[in-house]
Design an enzyme around this catalytic site. Structure first.
Site, PDB file in Angstrom:
ATOM      1  N   ASP A 199     -40.347-115.166  59.755  1.00  0.00           N
ATOM      2  CA  ASP A 199     -39.624-115.389  61.006  1.00  0.00           C
ATOM      3  C   ASP A 199     -38.745-114.173  61.325  1.00  0.00           C
ATOM      4  O   ASP A 199     -37.821-113.850  60.576  1.00  0.00           O
ATOM      5  CB  ASP A 199     -38.775-116.646  60.878  1.00  0.00           C
ATOM      6  N   HIS A 204     -42.870-119.561  69.989  1.00  0.00           N
ATOM      7  CA  HIS A 204     -44.291-119.624  70.353  1.00  0.00           C
ATOM      8  C   HIS A 204     -44.606-120.470  71.575  1.00  0.00           C
ATOM      9  O   HIS A 204     -45.432-120.099  72.388  1.00  0.00           O
ATOM     10  CB  HIS A 204     -45.103-120.225  69.193  1.00  0.00           C
ATOM     11  N   SER A 222     -36.356-122.170  68.537  1.00  0.00           N
ATOM     12  CA  SER A 222     -35.192-121.498  67.954  1.00  0.00           C
ATOM     13  C   SER A 222     -34.003-122.468  67.867  1.00  0.00           C
ATOM     14  O   SER A 222     -34.159-123.541  67.274  1.00  0.00           O
ATOM     15  CB  SER A 222     -34.873-120.257  68.792  1.00  0.00           C
TER      16      SER A 222
END
Ligand SMILES: *[C@@H]1O[C@H](CO)[C@@H](O)[C@H](O)[C@H]1NC(C)=O
Ligand SMILES: *[C@@H]1O[C@H](CO)[C@@H](O)[C@H](O)[C@H]1NC(C)=O
Ligand SMILES: *[C@@H]1O[C@H](CO)[C@@H](O)[C@H](O)[C@H]1NC(C)=O
Ligand SMILES: *[C@@H]1O[C@H](CO)[C@@H](O)[C@H](O)[C@H]1NC(C)=O
Ligand SMILES: *[C@@H]1O[C@H](CO)[C@@H](O)[C@H](O)[C@H]1NC(C)=O
Ligand SMILES: *[C@@H]1O[C@H](CO)[C@@H](O)[C@H](O)[C@H]1NC(C)=O
Ligand SMILES: *[C@@H]1O[C@H](CO)[C@@H](O)[C@H](O)[C@H]1NC(C)=O
Ligand SMILES: *[C@@H]1O[C@H](CO)[C@@H](O)[C@H](O)[C@H]1NC(C)=O
Ligand SMILES: *[C@@H]1O[C@H](CO)[C@@H](O)[C@H](O)[C@H]1NC(C)=O
Length: 403
Positions: free
Chosen positions: A265, A335, A169
């Site tokens: 996303d 992830h 992020s």
């Protein structure tokens, strides 16, 4: 005060799965104070270090953590690194590709792993001498990054055989911004690569909300005085605001870079498509549960995917060196830290091209094979987090690994 702050509510959806790795103690880098390398609230930055072991003793993985350790303090006059220490009991879990268990993290498990907590609101980029008088905040992210690197070199990182910089992020964006700088810390014999996870925030100039995204980045740049901190190779071509968008940064990066992304996303769709002022109950229920989206919403998501994929493709084509990427279609964000997503591939069914994220990244890192895959057949957002039953998921994961 504008910060690159990503909502923990979204991340905690991800975190609901198998996260647990090994526990590592959080430390404060007190030596950073003398260098003025302090968090928003003037407190020293925090990190967690898990020493390497075994035959991979010379390998280092530096992970830029997305949890903004200072913002709550900045808002509520408490916390910061101190808050991080108290809410987590001074302990943080290293899961997924940071895990020390070789079953779940076969390629990087015995590396030195360092998590650096994000506490500057600007992806470790700002360096403003004066304290912001309005909020009593200090914008010194670049100094924090440098002070942390000095410390890691002091404890031996400079002799690494292999080194990986990664982040999720805002940490993924920070990875993109610092990748070449990180590479320059090492000998030319060290294999140095970067992995940006869910950090490809698109500008998408022809897609709805572009003005809002630009205004947001502009405010981050002006608050944090970033205009002079961005790579000059880029600022000569774009305004500083546009320079902060990865599509304009990635082409010039010389160091090998891997992107792990969802074409849907969930952070970008839920937060960045519209201004955050779009809080209509219908949209909120849709972004929380795809079953409640109507076709108008789904069309917006499909348009987002179209923009995202085209931007990513042209960024890759324009890039000076080859990139790896794993782009799936699960409505998701983040992830690497999650065993379920990176290793067990519950996120993407059976992975892409038969590989999990962890396998794809491991093969790419060690030059066993390149990986450039996008899930093109699925053009609808998929809910891949419905598997909430932990024991079943754990079993599925083991079966998958041993298969
Ligand atoms: C890690 O710490 C948490 C509490 O912070 C605890 O519940 C958990 O059992 C610990 N895990 C291990 C493997 O020690
Ligand atoms: C500003 O923050 C610093 C560091 O946290 C603190 O020592 C100081 O008292 C604060 N000043 C004001 C005016 O709140
Ligand atoms: C500040 O944090 C301390 C623990 O570090 C806690 O005891 C205290 O209640 C907090 N204060 C506020 C205003 O949140
Ligand atoms: C790694 O995880 C597996 C599966 O949970 C477990 O059986 C094994 O003991 C763990 N290995 C280590 C070194 O902790
Ligand atoms: C690495 O650096 C050394 C000197 O620092 C130089 O002699 C050598 O040619 C370099 N090797 C490569 C592959 O660039
Ligand atoms: C995914 O499915 C689960 C279980 O049905 C549900 O709780 C969750 O809200 C769904 N998430 C999304 C984003 O649709
Ligand atoms: C979806 O919901 C919105 C708001 O209620 C409405 O304007 C739109 O027409 C709906 N779309 C479809 C395809 O039903
Ligand atoms: C790629 O390069 C072309 C030609 O210079 C340019 O038109 C396009 O905008 C670039 N794409 C990106 C994503 O930078
Ligand atoms: C995936 O693996 C299966 C069995 O190992 C094989 O039959 C299949 O062709 C593979 N698919 C791809 C896309 O490599």
């Amino acid at each position: 005060m504008a910060t690159l702050l990503l909502p923990l509510t979204i991340l905690s959806l991800v975190a609901a799965g198998i996260v647990a790795g090994h526990n590592v103690t959080i430390s404060l880098l007190d030596s950073a104070i003398a260098k003025g390398a302090v968090c928003l609230d003037g407190i020293p930055p925090a990190y967690a270090y898990s020493p390497g072991f075994g035959d991979r003793y010379d390998n280092w993985h530096v992970f830029l953590e997305n949890v903004d350790a200072c913002l709550d303090r900045a808002r509520s006059s408490n916390g910061s690194s101190a808050k991080l220490m108290s809410t987590q009991n001074g302990i943080v879990s290293f899961g997924g590709m940071l895990d020390a268990n070789s079953t779940f993290n076969p390629d990087f498990y015995n590396w030195h792993v360092v998590k650096i907590f994000y506490c500057d609101g600007s992806s470790f980029m700002s360096d403003v001498e004066d304290v912001d008088p309005k909020y009593n905040l200090t914008y010194r992210g670049a100094r924090i990054y440098d002070a942390m690197m000095d410390e890691l070199l002091r404890i031996g990182m400079g002799n690494a055989k292999n080194a990986l910089l990664s982040g999720t992020s805002a940490g993924g964006l920070a990875t993109t911004l610092h990748c070449d700088k990180f590479q320059s810390l090492f000998h030319n014999t060290t294999r140095v690569k970067c992995v940006s996870d869910s950090g490809f925030f698109v500008h998408g100039e022809h897609f709805m909300g572009a003005d809002w995204r630009e205004a947001f980045f502009f405010s981050v740049i002006s608050t944090h005085g970033l205009a002079n901190m961005l790579p000059t190779s880029r600022t000569s071509k774009f305004s500083s605001t546009l320079c902060l968008f990865p599509e304009n940064l990635v082409p010039d990066i010389q160091t090998p870079l891997f992107l792990i992304e969802s074409a849907f996303d969930s952070y970008q769709i839920s937060q960045n498509v519209f201004s955050p002022s779009d809080t209509s109950p219908r949209w909120i229920s849709c972004i929380r549960n795809l079953m409640f989206c109507n076709w108008t919403d789904i069309k917006i998501m499909k348009d987002f995917r179209y923009t995202f994929i085209n931007t990513l493709k042209s960024t890759i084509e324009n890039s000076s060196s080859r990139r790896g990427y794993f782009v799936h279609s699960c409505y998701q964000h983040g992830h690497m830290e999650y065993k379920r997503d990176s290793t067990c591939s519950s996120l993407v069914g059976n992975g892409l091209a038969n590989k999990t994220i962890a396998q794809a990244v491991g093969d790419w890192f060690f030059d066993r094979s390149e990986f450039q895959e996008m899930d093109m057949p699925n053009d609808l957002p998929r809910n891949c987090t419905s598997f909430d039953d932990q024991p079943t998921l754990e079993k599925k994961c083991r079966d998958y690994i041993h298969h």
